[in-house]
Scaffold this motif. Structure first.
Motif, PDB file in Angstrom:
ATOM      1  N   HIS A  95     -16.440   1.803  -8.787  1.00 60.39           N
ATOM      2  CA  HIS A  95     -15.308   1.197  -8.067  1.00 60.39           C
ATOM      3  C   HIS A  95     -15.092   1.889  -6.708  1.00 60.39           C
ATOM      4  O   HIS A  95     -14.871   1.231  -5.694  1.00 60.39           O
ATOM      5  CB  HIS A  95     -14.043   1.278  -8.923  1.00 60.39           C
ATOM      6  CG  HIS A  95     -12.834   0.683  -8.275  1.00 60.39           C
ATOM      7  ND1 HIS A  95     -12.679  -0.681  -8.109  1.00 60.39           N
ATOM      8  CD2 HIS A  95     -11.731   1.245  -7.714  1.00 60.39           C
ATOM      9  CE1 HIS A  95     -11.535  -0.913  -7.481  1.00 60.39           C
ATOM     10  NE2 HIS A  95     -10.945   0.225  -7.229  1.00 60.39           N
ATOM     11  N   HIS A 164      -3.730  -4.333  -8.560  1.00 63.19           N
ATOM     12  CA  HIS A 164      -4.995  -3.745  -8.120  1.00 63.19           C
ATOM     13  C   HIS A 164      -5.871  -4.814  -7.462  1.00 63.19           C
ATOM     14  O   HIS A 164      -6.519  -4.565  -6.441  1.00 63.19           O
ATOM     15  CB  HIS A 164      -5.718  -3.099  -9.309  1.00 63.19           C
ATOM     16  CG  HIS A 164      -6.833  -2.188  -8.893  1.00 63.19           C
ATOM     17  ND1 HIS A 164      -7.866  -1.841  -9.709  1.00 63.19           N
ATOM     18  CD2 HIS A 164      -7.084  -1.564  -7.709  1.00 63.19           C
ATOM     19  CE1 HIS A 164      -8.697  -1.045  -9.050  1.00 63.19           C
ATOM     20  NE2 HIS A 164      -8.242  -0.862  -7.834  1.00 63.19           N
ATOM     21  N   HIS A 168      -7.086  -5.197  -3.226  1.00 59.38           N
ATOM     22  CA  HIS A 168      -8.455  -5.410  -2.765  1.00 59.38           C
ATOM     23  C   HIS A 168      -8.663  -6.843  -2.245  1.00 59.38           C
ATOM     24  O   HIS A 168      -9.797  -7.327  -2.181  1.00 59.38           O
ATOM     25  CB  HIS A 168      -9.449  -5.082  -3.889  1.00 59.38           C
ATOM     26  CG  HIS A 168      -9.511  -3.610  -4.193  1.00 59.38           C
ATOM     27  ND1 HIS A 168     -10.064  -2.699  -3.322  1.00 59.38           N
ATOM     28  CD2 HIS A 168      -9.036  -2.893  -5.244  1.00 59.38           C
ATOM     29  CE1 HIS A 168      -9.945  -1.480  -3.833  1.00 59.38           C
ATOM     30  NE2 HIS A 168      -9.322  -1.558  -4.995  1.00 59.38           N
ATOM     31  N   HIS A 188      -2.757   2.777  -2.147  1.00 59.29           N
ATOM     32  CA  HIS A 188      -4.035   2.668  -2.864  1.00 59.29           C
ATOM     33  C   HIS A 188      -5.205   2.784  -1.882  1.00 59.29           C
ATOM     34  O   HIS A 188      -6.238   3.371  -2.204  1.00 59.29           O
ATOM     35  CB  HIS A 188      -4.106   1.356  -3.654  1.00 59.29           C
ATOM     36  CG  HIS A 188      -5.297   1.312  -4.568  1.00 59.29           C
ATOM     37  ND1 HIS A 188      -5.505   2.243  -5.567  1.00 59.29           N
ATOM     38  CD2 HIS A 188      -6.369   0.474  -4.627  1.00 59.29           C
ATOM     39  CE1 HIS A 188      -6.646   1.967  -6.195  1.00 59.29           C
ATOM     40  NE2 HIS A 188      -7.190   0.906  -5.636  1.00 59.29           N
ATOM     41  N   HIS A 192      -8.441   5.517  -1.918  1.00 59.93           N
ATOM     42  CA  HIS A 192      -9.867   5.202  -1.788  1.00 59.93           C
ATOM     43  C   HIS A 192     -10.568   6.041  -0.720  1.00 59.93           C
ATOM     44  O   HIS A 192     -11.772   5.882  -0.514  1.00 59.93           O
ATOM     45  CB  HIS A 192     -10.068   3.708  -1.522  1.00 59.93           C
ATOM     46  CG  HIS A 192     -10.194   2.905  -2.791  1.00 59.93           C
ATOM     47  ND1 HIS A 192     -11.384   2.712  -3.442  1.00 59.93           N
ATOM     48  CD2 HIS A 192      -9.261   2.281  -3.550  1.00 59.93           C
ATOM     49  CE1 HIS A 192     -11.189   1.981  -4.529  1.00 59.93           C
ATOM     50  NE2 HIS A 192      -9.909   1.708  -4.622  1.00 59.93           N
TER      51      HIS A 192
HETATM   52 ZN   LIG Z   1      -9.087   0.297  -6.177  1.00 53.86          ZN
END
Ligand SMILES: [Zn+2]
Ligand SMILES: [Zn+2]
Length: 225
Positions: A95, A164, A168, A188, A192
């Protein structure tokens, strides 16, 4: 969006070798939402004459879920544990390579596989955690508390998956224009960043546990977020 050669190569290889040939992203999404909603509706319909104190199950189960999300993400998904290496592999090594701080967006349906929990894990979760938890709580406390616990826990899981997925979403998606969601998505995005992923912003949803444990990283947040 421009991808670095490493990310572009990783994504191409992932789609070819990790995602099944007949995989359907929308089908995966529908299964996640459908199975979760079915459990929630089933539990809610079975509630019977809930007492005032029993309603407290909802905030308690919500906090328990937030803490589980945090601890699971911090200490299992980002640390190799005996017997749980696959979870680490799928999260940290896949991920986080598929999506990096400046390459957060899904490009196509097959990419849903890199975000959503595998259906087999959802079935496992329901059977190996929520079902025994239901019987244990019903035996110790009451059927209403058990039903509210399962409904809240599964609703939280679905919320996690939807958020989530939203973090994205493609550039220019309406999600990026909703002020509260945009700010949470930025947290988030920072998670990353390779140097930060094992250190900060482990809550994918509401950053309550991150705040409690002092791992909330708000720096560099875009001023309009
Ligand atoms: Zn993520
Ligand atoms: Zn992570």
């Amino acid at each position: 969006m421009d991808f670095t050669p490493e990310t572009a190569a990783f994504r191409a290889d992932y789609r070819k070798n990790k995602v099944g040939r007949i995989y359907s992203g929308p089908g995966h999404f529908a299964f996640t939402a459908g199975a979760s909603l079915a459990v929630i509706v089933f539990c809610v319909l079975r509630l019977d004459n809930v007492q005032p104190l029993e309603w407290l199950t909802i905030p308690l189960a919500f906090f328990y879920s937030n803490l589980s999300e945090y601890l699971g993400h911090r200490f299992v998904m980002h640390k190799k544990r005996p017997g749980l290496g696959l979870v680490y592999e799928r999260h940290t090594r896949q991920h986080h390579r598929f999506f990096t701080e400046n390459e957060m967006a899904l490009e196509q349906g097959r990419d849903y596989f890199a975000v959503l929990f595998p259906p087999v894990l959802i079935v496992f979760f329901l059977g190996a955690f929520f079902l025994p938890a239901y019987f244990l709580i019903a035996w110790l406390l009451s059927a209403n508390v058990a039903l509210l616990f399962v409904a809240t826990g599964v609703a939280y899981f679905l919320n996690y998956e939807l958020f989530h997925f939203a973090w994205h979403a493609k550039e220019g998606s309406w999600i990026h224009r909703v002020p509260g969601l945009k700010a949470m998505g930025e947290l988030h995005r920072r998670h990353h960043r390779p140097g930060l992923m094992a250190k900060a912003n482990f809550n994918i949803t509401y950053p309550i546990s991150d705040w409690l444990f002092g791992t909330l990283d708000l720096k560099d947040r875009k001023p309009d977020a």
